[in-house]
Motif scaffolding. Structure first.
Motif, mmCIF file in Angstrom:
data_model
loop_
_atom_site.group_PDB
_atom_site.id
_atom_site.type_symbol
_atom_site.label_atom_id
_atom_site.label_comp_id
_atom_site.label_asym_id
_atom_site.label_seq_id
_atom_site.Cartn_x
_atom_site.Cartn_y
_atom_site.Cartn_z
ATOM 1 N N GLY A 81 -61.017 -16.907 -51.331
ATOM 2 C CA GLY A 81 -62.114 -16.153 -51.934
ATOM 3 C C GLY A 81 -61.627 -14.856 -52.544
ATOM 4 O O GLY A 81 -62.104 -14.434 -53.611
ATOM 5 N N GLN A 82 -60.663 -14.205 -51.891
ATOM 6 C CA GLN A 82 -60.071 -12.990 -52.442
ATOM 7 C C GLN A 82 -59.321 -13.293 -53.736
ATOM 8 O O GLN A 82 -59.406 -12.540 -54.712
ATOM 9 N N ALA A 83 -58.604 -14.407 -53.762
ATOM 10 C CA ALA A 83 -57.915 -14.806 -54.991
ATOM 11 C C ALA A 83 -58.916 -15.080 -56.107
ATOM 12 O O ALA A 83 -58.695 -14.691 -57.269
ATOM 13 N N LEU A 84 -60.020 -15.748 -55.766
ATOM 14 C CA LEU A 84 -61.045 -16.045 -56.766
ATOM 15 C C LEU A 84 -61.651 -14.763 -57.322
ATOM 16 O O LEU A 84 -61.814 -14.616 -58.550
ATOM 17 N N ARG A 85 -61.980 -13.813 -56.462
ATOM 18 C CA ARG A 85 -62.588 -12.567 -56.930
ATOM 19 C C ARG A 85 -61.610 -11.759 -57.775
ATOM 20 O O ARG A 85 -62.008 -11.110 -58.757
ATOM 21 N N THR A 86 -60.328 -11.777 -57.409
ATOM 22 C CA THR A 86 -59.319 -11.099 -58.227
ATOM 23 C C THR A 86 -59.250 -11.715 -59.618
ATOM 24 O O THR A 86 -59.212 -11.012 -60.638
ATOM 25 N N ALA A 87 -59.262 -13.050 -59.657
ATOM 26 C CA ALA A 87 -59.213 -13.749 -60.946
ATOM 27 C C ALA A 87 -60.459 -13.452 -61.779
ATOM 28 O O ALA A 87 -60.373 -13.238 -62.997
ATOM 29 N N LEU A 88 -61.619 -13.417 -61.134
ATOM 30 C CA LEU A 88 -62.854 -13.117 -61.851
ATOM 31 C C LEU A 88 -62.828 -11.706 -62.430
ATOM 32 O O LEU A 88 -63.250 -11.482 -63.573
ATOM 33 N N SER A 89 -62.349 -10.761 -61.635
ATOM 34 C CA SER A 89 -62.318 -9.373 -62.104
ATOM 35 C C SER A 89 -61.369 -9.184 -63.272
ATOM 36 O O SER A 89 -61.497 -8.224 -64.035
ATOM 37 N N CYS A 90 -60.408 -10.109 -63.425
ATOM 38 C CA CYS A 90 -59.469 -10.055 -64.548
ATOM 39 C C CYS A 90 -59.904 -10.954 -65.709
ATOM 40 O O CYS A 90 -59.174 -11.077 -66.698
ATOM 41 N N GLY A 91 -61.072 -11.599 -65.574
ATOM 42 C CA GLY A 91 -61.593 -12.424 -66.646
ATOM 43 C C GLY A 91 -60.901 -13.750 -66.820
ATOM 44 O O GLY A 91 -61.005 -14.379 -67.890
ATOM 45 N N MET A 92 -60.208 -14.233 -65.789
ATOM 46 C CA MET A 92 -59.492 -15.501 -65.929
ATOM 47 C C MET A 92 -60.420 -16.699 -66.088
ATOM 48 O O MET A 92 -59.988 -17.762 -66.535
ATOM 49 N N HIS A 93 -61.690 -16.550 -65.724
ATOM 50 C CA HIS A 93 -62.645 -17.647 -65.848
ATOM 51 C C HIS A 93 -63.203 -17.756 -67.262
ATOM 52 O O HIS A 93 -63.977 -18.668 -67.553
ATOM 53 N N THR A 131 -53.320 -21.275 -66.160
ATOM 54 C CA THR A 131 -52.701 -22.194 -65.197
ATOM 55 C C THR A 131 -53.035 -21.798 -63.764
ATOM 56 O O THR A 131 -53.402 -22.655 -62.935
ATOM 57 N N VAL A 132 -52.928 -20.508 -63.465
ATOM 58 C CA VAL A 132 -53.210 -20.094 -62.089
ATOM 59 C C VAL A 132 -54.705 -20.172 -61.803
ATOM 60 O O VAL A 132 -55.109 -20.430 -60.660
ATOM 61 N N TRP A 133 -55.561 -19.968 -62.823
ATOM 62 C CA TRP A 133 -56.997 -20.081 -62.594
ATOM 63 C C TRP A 133 -57.365 -21.450 -62.048
ATOM 64 O O TRP A 133 -58.120 -21.570 -61.089
ATOM 65 N N TRP A 134 -56.815 -22.509 -62.654
ATOM 66 C CA TRP A 134 -57.200 -23.849 -62.222
ATOM 67 C C TRP A 134 -56.607 -24.197 -60.861
ATOM 68 O O TRP A 134 -57.173 -25.015 -60.127
ATOM 69 N N THR A 135 -55.485 -23.569 -60.484
ATOM 70 C CA THR A 135 -54.989 -23.733 -59.116
ATOM 71 C C THR A 135 -55.951 -23.078 -58.134
ATOM 72 O O THR A 135 -56.298 -23.656 -57.088
ATOM 73 N N ILE A 136 -56.394 -21.853 -58.462
ATOM 74 C CA ILE A 136 -57.372 -21.166 -57.610
ATOM 75 C C ILE A 136 -58.642 -21.995 -57.494
ATOM 76 O O ILE A 136 -59.197 -22.183 -56.400
ATOM 77 N N TYR A 137 -59.106 -22.502 -58.619
ATOM 78 C CA TYR A 137 -60.345 -23.280 -58.655
ATOM 79 C C TYR A 137 -60.250 -24.515 -57.754
ATOM 80 O O TYR A 137 -61.136 -24.774 -56.936
ATOM 81 N N VAL A 138 -59.173 -25.290 -57.909
ATOM 82 C CA VAL A 138 -59.014 -26.524 -57.136
ATOM 83 C C VAL A 138 -58.927 -26.212 -55.642
ATOM 84 O O VAL A 138 -59.602 -26.848 -54.815
ATOM 85 N N LEU A 139 -58.107 -25.223 -55.280
ATOM 86 C CA LEU A 139 -57.977 -24.880 -53.869
ATOM 87 C C LEU A 139 -59.292 -24.358 -53.306
ATOM 88 O O LEU A 139 -59.677 -24.694 -52.177
ATOM 89 N N GLU A 140 -59.992 -23.532 -54.092
ATOM 90 C CA GLU A 140 -61.255 -22.980 -53.605
ATOM 91 C C GLU A 140 -62.285 -24.071 -53.373
ATOM 92 O O GLU A 140 -62.985 -24.083 -52.357
ATOM 93 N N ARG A 141 -62.380 -25.017 -54.300
ATOM 94 C CA ARG A 141 -63.336 -26.105 -54.145
ATOM 95 C C ARG A 141 -62.985 -26.985 -52.941
ATOM 96 O O ARG A 141 -63.861 -27.411 -52.190
#
Length: 593
Positions: free
Chosen positions: A235-247, A265-275
């Motif tokens: 969740g921390q990784a997801l929020r960091t990515a969101l704050s940087c506009g990776m989504h 590339t890292v966004w979709w790794t975060i996404y898959v792991l988070e889901r």
């Protein structure tokens, strides 16, 4: 008749209209006991209540075992010797980090340069096609600088050093042949990395490297059955990515193309792991699908890797849809459940078609082996099918054990219900086929939890189906034994989670066998056994004998054609189209009559 009379006595007045009113007696639609608004809690080993997530495999298994144990013995299940979050491995660390003034970067225990490269390559093999845990070019450039001046570079680049320790930890655990210690090999490196982890509140880090480090930590914690902690970190990784506009699409003259490619590339790794982590914990996802607009990375020259990424993302989207529909607030085993299942099966059929054309299990007929990446994706696909359909098995087992107020066993004769249960069983069997082939090739993952989860839910499905109705699976023993052999092999490699899974499954099988044998001879299906029988010691033998050199396919006595069985996209579409949304909306008054 005795069972129906017993059930009629327990009908509550708020569910039924009184016979004296002259109105027709009906019941509200059957509620999915696994849906979000029916979530249960269970006491952990320390006496604290633990959240039983809706789609959690652990929670589902514990519900089934609790229900069966109560029916068999009349007593609640003891927590002793059972699997619980954060209670399997002792990391010998309380979570406190070193202060820079108290700790010097200690590198004397690190592997040599050549050994480190070997460990890094093992991480590439096991994770590189699935997750973007490090950028090889950048990482190895810093690796070279580190070995020129280890102490100085570690102090100048503390986040990279933490990243390096985490990758080494994964490399060591992937290459370990046997593990007799109380912790997985590499744990000391993981703990050292955690103690040195910067506080990202104020630490100015490269967002890509920061999120990669957090993904490494979340994946490791998930493998150690620290599921809530893994969820917090991803969740921390997801929020960091969101704050940087990776989504977002990340289109700006201020952004470097290479940086954007890394972010995607890292966004979709975060996404898959988070889901995956949220589904395994049984909690809602951290971002809505409609909020995501980032495209896939280009990955030039890596066509198969891009295809695998797209399929992973599709399966993760399906996981989110299952959680929101099948296990949502309105999840009921009526027309809405069937409608949600239709949509999910059609989505799965689309993924199946892509797998058939691009990453088929047996793409090369000249070779008997299967691809590790293709196997992973097929296992994920069939877990989606089981996750969608197993609420039916659960509610039928409840009725079979006399643990519910309603008797839905008549529904099992409907074509829609039978097809859903059959596809659940078929998917469980197919997962065991794939896992067995991987074990024959020496490709079974003993640390990453994906194979372990597949083996556990497959065995659970097989045992439940056999107990619900013997005609669904006349002889479950070859399949359950197959699962036990797979879990036993993992346990031999030191995986304590697999050992506990194996113990719980054998206990469940023993108690189901006792109930069914006793009911068939003496008692009606809804009676509670008065005695408190002890589980058969032979059936609970945790022997991990996997010494046979014969492939499991021969051990099970399956033909080559059986072993290569796979549900096709056309079959899935046909099943989805054949489902009757009205069949699960019948009033129980009509059925009981």
């Amino acid at each position: 008749m005795q069972r129906q009379n017993h059930l009629h006595k327990e009908k509550s007045t708020d569910q039924y209209t009184a016979a004296s009113t002259g109105r027709v007696e009906t019941q509200l639609p059957l509620v999915n006991p696994l849906a979000f608004h029916m979530t249960d809690w269970v006491l952990g080993p320390d006496g604290k209540p633990l959240f039983m997530g809706t789609s959690s495999n652990w929670a589902f298994g514990r519900r089934v075992l609790n229900m069966t144990h109560m029916r068999c013995t009349g007593h609640t299940l003891s927590n002793e010797g059972l699997l619980f979050d954060s209670a399997v491995y002792d990391l010998k660390w309380d979570g406190n980090r070193f202060r820079s003034s108290d700790y010097a970067f200690e590198i004397s225990d690190l592997p040599t340069r050549d050994h480190a490269i070997y460990l890094i390559n093992s991480v590439k093999f096991h994770c590189g096609r699935l997750f973007y845990l490090f950028d090889e070019d950048i990482f190895m450039e810093r690796f070279a600088s580190f070995h020129e001046d280890p102490h100085g570079f570690a102090q100048r680049s503390p986040l990279w050093y933490v990243h390096y320790l985490l990758i080494l930890a994964f490399g060591k655990v992937f290459l370990a042949q046997t593990r007799k210690s109380q912790q997985p090999v590499g744990t000391e490196l993981f703990v050292q990395a955690m103690k040195l982890m910067p506080d990202f509140t104020y630490y100015n880090a490269d967002p890509v490297e920061e999120t990669q480090v957090l993904c490494c930590v979340a994946l490791w914690l998930q493998c150690l059955n620290h599921r809530p902690a893994a969820h917090r970190v991803i969740g921390q990784a997801l929020r960091t990515a969101l704050s940087c506009g990776m989504h977002t699409e990340m289109r700006s003259p201020y952004l470097n193309k290479d940086y954007v490619e890394r972010c995607r590339t890292v966004w979709w790794t975060i996404y898959v792991l988070e889901r995956q982590i949220t589904s395994l914990l049984g909690v809602p996802p951290g971002i809505a699908e409609e909020s995501i607009s980032t495209p896939f990375p280009e990955l030039p020259g890596q066509t198969q890797k891009l295809i695998a990424l797209r399929i992973q993302v599709q399966l993760s989207q399906i996981l989110a849809k299952i959680d929101q529909t099948v296990y949502g607030r309105d999840g009921k085993l009526d027309g809405r459940y069937i409608g949600a299942t239709q949509l999910v099966l059609r989505d799965i059929a689309e993924v199946t078609q892509r797998l058939e054309s691009s990453l088929d299990l047996h793409a090369n007929e000249a070779m008997s082996g299967i691809s590790r990446v293709s196997a992973h994706l097929h296992l994920q696909l069939h877990q989606c099918i089981v996750l969608t359909t197993r609420p039916l098995l659960y509610i039928f087992l409840q009725s079979r054990l006399g643990q519910s107020r309603v008797a839905p066993m008549q529904w099992i004769q409907s074509e829609s219900v039978k097809s859903l249960i059959q596809i659940c069983i078929d998917s469980a069997q197919q997962m065991l086929r794939v896992l067995s082939l991987l074990q024959d090739q020496g490709l079974l993952e003993n640390f990453l939890t994906f194979d372990l989860d597949a083996a556990f839910i497959s065995a659970l499905t097989i045992l439940m189906a056999a107990a619900v109705d013997s005609s669904l699976l006349p002889d479950h023993s070859p399949w359950s034994q197959c699962a036990y052999t797979i879990l036993g092999g993992m346990a031999l490699h030191g995986n304590k989670i697999a050992e506990l899974n194996l113990k719980e499954l054998r206990l469940l099988e023993s108690e189901l066998d006792q109930i069914l044998a006793h009911d068939s001879q003496v008692l009606p299906a809804d009676s509670m056994l008065a005695s408190d029988p002890q589980p058969n010691e032979a059936s609970l033998d945790l022997s991990l004998d996997t010494a046979s050199s014969d492939p499991l396919s021969q051990h099970l006595g399956l033909s080559f054609s059986d072993w290569n069985y796979e549900l096709s996209s056309d079959q899935l579409i046909n099943i989805a189209d054949s489902l009757d949304t009205d069949q699960l909306g019948w009033p129980f008054g009509e059925l009981a009559g």
